[in-house]
Design a protein around this motif. Structure first.
Motif, mmCIF file in Angstrom:
data_model
loop_
_atom_site.group_PDB
_atom_site.id
_atom_site.type_symbol
_atom_site.label_atom_id
_atom_site.label_comp_id
_atom_site.label_asym_id
_atom_site.label_seq_id
_atom_site.Cartn_x
_atom_site.Cartn_y
_atom_site.Cartn_z
ATOM 1 N N PHE A 1 0.908 -1.194 -0.030
ATOM 2 C CA PHE A 1 -0.251 0.016 -0.002
ATOM 3 C C PHE A 1 0.694 1.269 0.180
ATOM 4 O O PHE A 1 1.563 1.404 0.944
ATOM 5 C CB PHE A 1 -0.845 -0.007 1.066
ATOM 6 C CG PHE A 1 -1.582 1.236 1.456
ATOM 7 C CD1 PHE A 1 -2.312 2.036 0.398
ATOM 8 C CD2 PHE A 1 -1.805 1.743 2.749
ATOM 9 C CE1 PHE A 1 -3.175 3.107 0.409
ATOM 10 C CE2 PHE A 1 -2.961 2.762 2.810
ATOM 11 C CZ PHE A 1 -3.442 3.455 1.603
ATOM 12 N N HIS B 1 -0.875 5.710 7.935
ATOM 13 C CA HIS B 1 -2.145 4.962 6.910
ATOM 14 C C HIS B 1 -1.512 3.573 6.646
ATOM 15 O O HIS B 1 -2.406 2.452 6.581
ATOM 16 C CB HIS B 1 -2.342 5.694 5.770
ATOM 17 C CG HIS B 1 -2.705 7.017 6.032
ATOM 18 N ND1 HIS B 1 -4.153 7.409 6.278
ATOM 19 C CD2 HIS B 1 -2.202 8.368 5.711
ATOM 20 C CE1 HIS B 1 -4.301 8.637 6.370
ATOM 21 N NE2 HIS B 1 -3.083 9.339 6.243
ATOM 22 N N ARG C 1 -1.947 1.348 10.120
ATOM 23 C CA ARG C 1 -3.350 1.347 10.171
ATOM 24 C C ARG C 1 -3.793 -0.146 9.310
ATOM 25 O O ARG C 1 -4.396 -1.048 10.022
ATOM 26 C CB ARG C 1 -4.222 2.371 10.044
ATOM 27 C CG ARG C 1 -5.677 2.095 10.464
ATOM 28 C CD ARG C 1 -6.849 2.569 9.462
ATOM 29 N NE ARG C 1 -6.720 2.069 8.142
ATOM 30 C CZ ARG C 1 -7.432 0.987 7.753
ATOM 31 N NH1 ARG C 1 -8.050 0.016 8.635
ATOM 32 N NH2 ARG C 1 -7.358 0.410 6.369
ATOM 33 N N PHE C 2 -3.494 -0.063 8.139
ATOM 34 C CA PHE C 2 -3.703 -1.050 7.303
ATOM 35 C C PHE C 2 -3.014 -2.310 7.452
ATOM 36 O O PHE C 2 -3.731 -3.254 7.836
ATOM 37 C CB PHE C 2 -3.175 -0.906 5.709
ATOM 38 C CG PHE C 2 -3.497 -1.738 4.894
ATOM 39 C CD1 PHE C 2 -4.825 -2.026 4.453
ATOM 40 C CD2 PHE C 2 -2.614 -2.551 4.096
ATOM 41 C CE1 PHE C 2 -5.114 -3.078 3.539
ATOM 42 C CE2 PHE C 2 -2.662 -3.473 3.169
ATOM 43 C CZ PHE C 2 -3.919 -3.757 2.955
ATOM 44 N N GLU D 1 -10.555 -3.897 4.015
ATOM 45 C CA GLU D 1 -9.386 -2.881 4.468
ATOM 46 C C GLU D 1 -8.784 -2.068 3.303
ATOM 47 O O GLU D 1 -8.318 -1.090 3.577
ATOM 48 C CB GLU D 1 -8.470 -3.799 5.090
ATOM 49 C CG GLU D 1 -8.796 -4.562 6.392
ATOM 50 C CD GLU D 1 -9.507 -3.575 7.455
ATOM 51 O OE1 GLU D 1 -9.125 -2.312 7.387
ATOM 52 O OE2 GLU D 1 -10.291 -4.005 8.213
ATOM 53 N N SER E 1 -8.771 1.879 3.561
ATOM 54 C CA SER E 1 -7.282 2.783 3.387
ATOM 55 C C SER E 1 -7.433 3.753 2.324
ATOM 56 O O SER E 1 -6.992 4.926 2.482
ATOM 57 C CB SER E 1 -6.234 1.602 2.886
ATOM 58 O OG SER E 1 -6.001 0.913 4.093
#
Length: 86
Positions: free
Chosen positions: A9, A19, A22-23, A57, A61
């Motif tokens: 990501f 970010h 969190r993912f 997810e 995201s």
């Protein structure tokens, strides 16, 4: 059917680390086998379960950033126990 997914990501903005964290934490909390390295994250499990988790997810995201990219590779087998033989 079991699958293995390797993905990265990449939020296209400053302050991208929270970010990504969190993912990855959401993937860890999914109950699937999740392995990480500095370049990518690997997820292993039943196709339907993996895709449900990724759908949720990845959506969350992308909603949380202005712009972002996912790079993804998938293979039809659980490769989580792979060890090089050389």
């Amino acid at each position: 059917m079991d699958i293995s997914v390797e993905l990265t990501f990449s939020p296209l903005q400053d302050g991208y680390e929270p970010h990504i964290i969190r993912f990855i934490k959401a993937l860890r909390d999914s109950g699937l086998t999740v392995l990480e390295n500095p370049m990518s994250t690997q997820i292993y499990g039943h196709y339907t379960t993996v895709m449900e988790v990724l759908n949720k997810e990845m959506y969350n995201s992308l909603e949380g950033v202005e712009q972002g990219v996912f790079y993804l590779k998938m293979v039809k087998t659980d490769r989580s126990a792979y060890e090089p033989h050389f």
